[in-house]
Design a protein around this motif. Structure first.
Motif, short mmCIF file in Angstrom:
data_model
loop_
_atom_site.label_atom_id
_atom_site.label_comp_id
_atom_site.label_asym_id
_atom_site.label_seq_id
_atom_site.Cartn_x
_atom_site.Cartn_y
_atom_site.Cartn_z
N ALA A 170 -4.70 44.15 27.57
CA ALA A 170 -5.79 44.90 28.39
C ALA A 170 -6.17 43.93 29.50
O ALA A 170 -6.36 44.32 30.56
N GLY A 171 -6.28 42.61 29.39
CA GLY A 171 -6.67 41.64 30.30
C GLY A 171 -5.68 41.58 31.25
O GLY A 171 -5.86 41.66 32.55
N SER A 172 -4.25 41.61 30.90
CA SER A 172 -3.31 41.67 32.02
C SER A 172 -3.21 42.74 32.81
O SER A 172 -2.99 42.59 34.15
N LEU A 173 -3.52 43.99 32.05
CA LEU A 173 -3.46 45.28 33.02
C LEU A 173 -4.77 45.20 34.04
O LEU A 173 -4.65 45.66 35.34
N ALA A 174 -6.02 44.86 33.42
CA ALA A 174 -7.14 44.74 34.37
C ALA A 174 -6.71 43.78 35.64
O ALA A 174 -6.92 44.34 36.83
N LEU A 175 -5.93 42.59 35.41
CA LEU A 175 -5.87 41.95 36.62
C LEU A 175 -4.76 42.48 37.42
O LEU A 175 -4.73 42.20 38.72
N ALA A 176 -3.70 43.23 36.78
CA ALA A 176 -2.62 43.67 37.85
C ALA A 176 -3.28 44.64 38.43
O ALA A 176 -2.96 44.96 39.81
N THR A 177 -4.12 45.52 38.04
CA THR A 177 -4.92 46.67 38.77
C THR A 177 -5.42 46.06 39.94
O THR A 177 -5.64 46.57 40.92
N LEU A 178 -6.37 44.93 39.63
CA LEU A 178 -7.20 44.28 40.51
C LEU A 178 -6.13 43.67 41.92
O LEU A 178 -6.50 43.85 42.89
N ALA A 179 -5.06 43.21 41.43
CA ALA A 179 -4.19 42.44 42.28
C ALA A 179 -3.76 43.63 43.25
O ALA A 179 -3.21 43.41 44.64
#
Length: 272
Positions: A234-243
């Motif tokens: 979940a944390g990885s997806l949040a940062l990927a989306t932000l990026a």
């Protein structure tokens, strides 16, 4: 197969394939060409635009790997994938001999955590004529997390990357071949990483494609209360989306299908 880096395609998904015994997330899982091919096929089905193959772990504390060992790990896998699929292949290496052998075997991008600072690396990249990703790292993997320090992390990382671009131009590497990577987790505290991420637009504004690699990294584990690697999706997806929202050109990830779904939602909102 050449990699299309035109902005209309951004963000591209770079699926991670580590052919090492000791990478922090999937070390030892895909060392054999047959296992690697099956993993690549799955990542292609899930939406990967390219595959990044590495034969030397650069996790904090990782030992150095000899040129011979890296070649033995990487080249058979690249050759096997190229026989099986036209998917663009990136090689994660700092060694000129590995760069040359990997491109000869079918790789079409060099992803160098040392930003072509090894002897002969700039000349090899210029000779090969493929895109090159220049990453910032303070120190070396064995010691980079011992005590990272910056007066201004954004300015210092940006200045380093601009200096490396200048060095690349000095050996004939044209601007259209350059990709930048701020190097999240490479000689940086959690605070440094968060500041760099918040200011990602500064790197995007250079006009060069920006690669972001934060998938499953310790930053996420720390921010979520010391979560183990397998619980950082979940944390990885949040940062990927932000990026992706902030303009990253390439997202280097372990979880391809989930990242593709998250980016599809991001694009839908952007295009509404």
């Amino acid at each position: 197969m050449a990699i299309d880096l035109s902005p209309e395609q951004w963000p591209l998904i770079m699926g991670i394939l580590n052919v090492t015994p000791d990478s922090f997330s999937d070390g030892g899982h895909f060392n054999q060409p047959s296992a690697a091919i099956e993993r690549v096929r799955r990542m292609i089905e899930e939406g990967a635009d390219m595959i990044d193959i590495g034969g030397e772990s650069t996790r904090p504390g990782a030992p150095a790997v000899s040129q011979e060992d890296e070649l033995a790990r990487v080249i058979p896998v690249i050759e096997a994938i190229r026989r099986d699929s036209p998917i663009p292949i990136s090689v994660d290496t700092s060694k000129p001999a590995v760069m040359r052998a990997a491109v000869a075997a079918g790789a079409s991008l060099i992803n160098d955590v040392r930003a072509l600072q090894e002897p002969g690396a700039p000349e090899a990249a210029a000779e090969l004529g493929v895109p090159i990703c220049l990453m910032h790292m303070q120190g070396q993997p064995r010691t980079m997390q011992a005590n990272p320090h910056y007066e201004d992390v954004v300015e210092e990382v940006l200045a380093f990357l601009l200096q490396r671009i200048e060095a690349c131009q000095g050996v004939g590497i044209t601007p259209d071949k350059v990709i930048l990577d701020p190097g999240f987790g490479f000689g940086k505290t959690a605070g440094h990483n968060l500041t760099l991420f918040r200011e990602l637009g500064r790197f995007v504004e250079t006009g060069y494609p920006v690669l972001v690699g934060v998938s499953r990294k310790s930053l996420i584990g720390k921010l979520l209360g010391e979560r183990p690697v397998e619980e950082r999706l979940a944390g990885s997806l949040a940062l990927a989306t932000l990026a992706g929202w902030l303009g990253a050109a390439i997202l280097r990830v372990h979880d391809v299908r989930e990242t593709a779904d998250a980016l599809a939602m991001c694009r839908a909102v952007q295009q509404a």
